[in-house]
Each structure stands twice: as C-alpha cells, then as structure tokens.
Design a protein around this motif. Structure first.
Motif, PDB file in Angstrom:
ATOM      1  N   LEU A   1       0.785  -1.229   0.000  1.00  0.00           N
ATOM      2  CA  LEU A   1       0.000   0.000   0.000  1.00  0.00           C
ATOM      3  C   LEU A   1       0.820   1.283   0.000  1.00  0.00           C
ATOM      4  O   LEU A   1       0.237   2.359   0.052  1.00  0.00           O
ATOM      5  CB  LEU A   1      -0.930   0.005   1.224  1.00  0.00           C
ATOM      6  CG  LEU A   1      -1.963  -1.123   1.269  1.00  0.00           C
ATOM      7  CD1 LEU A   1      -2.786  -1.020   2.533  1.00  0.00           C
ATOM      8  CD2 LEU A   1      -2.850  -1.097   0.050  1.00  0.00           C
ATOM      9  N   GLN A   2       2.143   1.194  -0.059  1.00  0.00           N
ATOM     10  CA  GLN A   2       2.944   2.418  -0.050  1.00  0.00           C
ATOM     11  C   GLN A   2       2.620   3.247  -1.292  1.00  0.00           C
ATOM     12  O   GLN A   2       2.305   2.701  -2.342  1.00  0.00           O
ATOM     13  CB  GLN A   2       4.422   2.095   0.022  1.00  0.00           C
ATOM     14  CG  GLN A   2       4.986   1.392  -1.188  1.00  0.00           C
ATOM     15  CD  GLN A   2       6.425   1.005  -0.988  1.00  0.00           C
ATOM     16  OE1 GLN A   2       7.036   1.355  -0.004  1.00  0.00           O
ATOM     17  NE2 GLN A   2       6.979   0.275  -1.931  1.00  0.00           N
ATOM     18  N   PRO A   3       2.671   4.566  -1.174  1.00  0.00           N
ATOM     19  CA  PRO A   3       2.353   5.397  -2.337  1.00  0.00           C
ATOM     20  C   PRO A   3       3.370   5.186  -3.445  1.00  0.00           C
ATOM     21  O   PRO A   3       4.556   4.998  -3.207  1.00  0.00           O
ATOM     22  CB  PRO A   3       2.419   6.826  -1.784  1.00  0.00           C
ATOM     23  CG  PRO A   3       3.199   6.732  -0.528  1.00  0.00           C
ATOM     24  CD  PRO A   3       3.026   5.344  -0.006  1.00  0.00           C
ATOM     25  N   LYS A   4       2.872   5.194  -4.660  1.00  0.00           N
ATOM     26  CA  LYS A   4       3.725   4.978  -5.825  1.00  0.00           C
ATOM     27  C   LYS A   4       4.496   6.263  -6.118  1.00  0.00           C
ATOM     28  O   LYS A   4       3.934   7.349  -6.082  1.00  0.00           O
ATOM     29  CB  LYS A   4       2.890   4.595  -7.046  1.00  0.00           C
ATOM     30  CG  LYS A   4       1.960   3.411  -6.823  1.00  0.00           C
ATOM     31  CD  LYS A   4       2.733   2.138  -6.604  1.00  0.00           C
ATOM     32  CE  LYS A   4       1.827   0.952  -6.489  1.00  0.00           C
ATOM     33  NZ  LYS A   4       1.736   0.364  -5.196  1.00  0.00           N
ATOM     34  N   PRO A   5       5.789   6.148  -6.438  1.00  0.00           N
ATOM     35  CA  PRO A   5       6.545   7.346  -6.813  1.00  0.00           C
ATOM     36  C   PRO A   5       6.004   7.928  -8.115  1.00  0.00           C
ATOM     37  O   PRO A   5       5.487   7.210  -8.967  1.00  0.00           O
ATOM     38  CB  PRO A   5       7.972   6.833  -7.007  1.00  0.00           C
ATOM     39  CG  PRO A   5       8.019   5.479  -6.407  1.00  0.00           C
ATOM     40  CD  PRO A   5       6.619   4.962  -6.401  1.00  0.00           C
TER      41      PRO A   5
ATOM     42  N   CYS B   1      17.912   2.140  -8.443  1.00  0.00           N
ATOM     43  CA  CYS B   1      16.691   1.359  -8.629  1.00  0.00           C
ATOM     44  C   CYS B   1      15.521   2.324  -8.779  1.00  0.00           C
ATOM     45  O   CYS B   1      15.318   3.190  -7.931  1.00  0.00           O
ATOM     46  CB  CYS B   1      16.468   0.446  -7.423  1.00  0.00           C
ATOM     47  SG  CYS B   1      14.869  -0.395  -7.429  1.00  0.00           S
ATOM     48  N   PRO B   2      14.719   2.197  -9.835  1.00  0.00           N
ATOM     49  CA  PRO B   2      13.604   3.125 -10.006  1.00  0.00           C
ATOM     50  C   PRO B   2      12.514   2.945  -8.949  1.00  0.00           C
ATOM     51  O   PRO B   2      11.820   3.894  -8.604  1.00  0.00           O
ATOM     52  CB  PRO B   2      13.083   2.822 -11.404  1.00  0.00           C
ATOM     53  CG  PRO B   2      13.587   1.477 -11.735  1.00  0.00           C
ATOM     54  CD  PRO B   2      14.840   1.276 -10.954  1.00  0.00           C
ATOM     55  N   ARG B   3      12.385   1.751  -8.401  1.00  0.00           N
ATOM     56  CA  ARG B   3      11.315   1.492  -7.437  1.00  0.00           C
ATOM     57  C   ARG B   3      11.590   2.132  -6.078  1.00  0.00           C
ATOM     58  O   ARG B   3      10.727   2.767  -5.492  1.00  0.00           O
ATOM     59  CB  ARG B   3      11.118  -0.012  -7.278  1.00  0.00           C
ATOM     60  CG  ARG B   3      10.000  -0.348  -6.319  1.00  0.00           C
ATOM     61  CD  ARG B   3       9.761  -1.838  -6.234  1.00  0.00           C
ATOM     62  NE  ARG B   3       8.676  -2.125  -5.328  1.00  0.00           N
ATOM     63  CZ  ARG B   3       8.719  -3.096  -4.428  1.00  0.00           C
ATOM     64  NH1 ARG B   3       9.765  -3.874  -4.338  1.00  0.00           N
ATOM     65  NH2 ARG B   3       7.691  -3.291  -3.637  1.00  0.00           N
ATOM     66  N   CYS B   4      12.815   1.952  -5.551  1.00  0.00           N
ATOM     67  CA  CYS B   4      13.096   2.427  -4.189  1.00  0.00           C
ATOM     68  C   CYS B   4      14.178   3.494  -4.130  1.00  0.00           C
ATOM     69  O   CYS B   4      14.339   4.141  -3.107  1.00  0.00           O
ATOM     70  CB  CYS B   4      13.506   1.253  -3.303  1.00  0.00           C
ATOM     71  SG  CYS B   4      15.125   0.560  -3.718  1.00  0.00           S
ATOM     72  N   GLY B   5      14.941   3.662  -5.206  1.00  0.00           N
ATOM     73  CA  GLY B   5      16.021   4.643  -5.204  1.00  0.00           C
ATOM     74  C   GLY B   5      17.327   4.107  -4.650  1.00  0.00           C
ATOM     75  O   GLY B   5      18.292   4.848  -4.509  1.00  0.00           O
ATOM     76  N   GLY B   6      17.359   2.806  -4.332  1.00  0.00           N
ATOM     77  CA  GLY B   6      18.582   2.206  -3.804  1.00  0.00           C
ATOM     78  C   GLY B   6      19.673   2.151  -4.860  1.00  0.00           C
ATOM     79  O   GLY B   6      19.408   1.996  -6.045  1.00  0.00           O
ATOM     80  N   GLY B   7      20.907   2.290  -4.407  1.00  0.00           N
ATOM     81  CA  GLY B   7      22.046   2.260  -5.321  1.00  0.00           C
ATOM     82  C   GLY B   7      22.680   0.890  -5.375  1.00  0.00           C
ATOM     83  O   GLY B   7      22.140  -0.100  -4.887  1.00  0.00           O
ATOM     84  N   HIS B   8      23.845   0.841  -5.972  1.00  0.00           N
ATOM     85  CA  HIS B   8      24.646  -0.378  -6.102  1.00  0.00           C
ATOM     86  C   HIS B   8      23.873  -1.488  -6.826  1.00  0.00           C
ATOM     87  O   HIS B   8      23.836  -2.617  -6.374  1.00  0.00           O
ATOM     88  CB  HIS B   8      25.131  -0.861  -4.740  1.00  0.00           C
ATOM     89  CG  HIS B   8      25.859   0.181  -3.964  1.00  0.00           C
ATOM     90  ND1 HIS B   8      27.101   0.655  -4.335  1.00  0.00           N
ATOM     91  CD2 HIS B   8      25.508   0.873  -2.856  1.00  0.00           C
ATOM     92  CE1 HIS B   8      27.474   1.575  -3.478  1.00  0.00           C
ATOM     93  NE2 HIS B   8      26.543   1.733  -2.577  1.00  0.00           N
TER      94      HIS B   8
END
Length: 183
Positions: free
Chosen positions: A11-15, A29-36
């Motif tokens: 249910l988290q809001p979609k970016p 990562c486009p979903r969470c913004g995580g790197g590497h």
C-alpha cells in the motif's frame, strides 16, 4: 529466511514518473532509489539489493534499453552535426578532421558510457508503463531476505560429513541406503 511482507510493501504510495526517471538517470533502482545495482559497468544485478525489485521482468526486457542508448547517442551526434554546420557556415575554409574525430568518438564511446544509464532509465519507463503486480511485490519482498545464501537455518540439521547440505539421499527414500539391485 525471507522477511515478512508488510502492508506498506503493497500500500505504499507509488513514486511519481518524474521521481522514477530521476532515479533511472542516477543509475539507481527506479522502485526504491537504492544504489549499487551494478556488479560492474556492464553487468547489472538481477534484483535490487534494497527492495528486491526484479529488473528483467520478462525475456528480452532490455531491448528497450538498447533503443534508449541508441537515441541518446544519436541525439549527441545530431547536436554535434548541427554545431558543425553552423560553425562551417561561419568558417567555410575550415577542415572536417575535427568533426570526423568528434563524431567517431561520440559514436564509439557514447554507447559504452551511457549503457548502464539506459538500462536503469528503461527500468523506470517500464515501471511507469507497467506497475508491479501483487506477485511481483511479494517476490521482491521475499528476495530481499534471500540475499544471504550463507545463512544457517536453525531448523535444519547440520549436513553429514562428505555430503552437500542440499544433497538428496542416494535412493530418494530418506535413508541414504543404496537402492536394492534390480533382477
């Protein structure tokens, strides 16, 4: 051991599309913004190490990334050509050596330089066009906890000496005894 799926995973809001594209342009990562998300310049990890997002969602997924890479390089070549035409108009006696060298450099080095960016940008565009389904969200959440392959499962008995931890018994009945001879 996989982490439990939380209500926030679903249910988290979609970016917004702008946020997804910004993350893609930064090689995140486009979903969470995580790197590497890359093992090396040319090898992308299968899943995001932060959220478990599967980058290659279907076979042939990254054909779109090649199109983006091609478009970026062609865009730079077009700008270089327009600049050269304007410059040549003002300096008709100038040679073409600089334009040829610059065009070859852009044409050969450009795809190599922009390759990883085109893959994450394509992942962002795909996520905009095709949001994650429930099964993909669950698989991503499960994958986050499965990254530690060396973890020991406390409920599993230790392997016997000389056998692999996940090896099946020789006859498949759980005893490890050899099967009876066939007559």
């Amino acid at each position: 051991m996989a982490r439990p799926i939380d209500v926030d995973d679903v249910l988290q809001p979609k970016p917004t599309p702008a946020v997804l594209l910004r993350r893609g342009f930064l090689k995140h990562c486009p979903r969470c913004g995580g790197g590497h998300v890359y093992r090396s310049w040319f090898r992308m990890k299968e899943r995001c190490p932060t959220c478990g997002y599967l980058f290659e969602r279907e076979p042939g997924f990254f054909v779109g990334a090649y199109l983006i890479n091609f478009a970026i390089v062609e865009g730079f070549l077009f700008l270089m050509l327009m600049f050269f035409i304007a410059w040549k108009d003002q300096h008709p006696d100038a040679g073409m050596t600089l334009a040829i060298v610059l065009g070859l450099t852009i044409g050969l080095a450009g795809p190599v330089v922009f390759y990883p960016y085109s893959r994450t940008i394509w992942s962002a565009l795909d996520l905009i066009m095709t949001p994650l389904e429930m099964g993909e969200i669950v698989a991503a959440a499960d994958a986050v906890g499965d990254d530690d392959d060396d973890a020991v499962d406390p409920d599993r008995p230790p392997p016997t000496e000389g056998t692999a931890p996940d090896a099946e018994p020789a006859n498949g009945d759980g005893t490890g005894d050899p099967p009876p001879p066939v007559t």
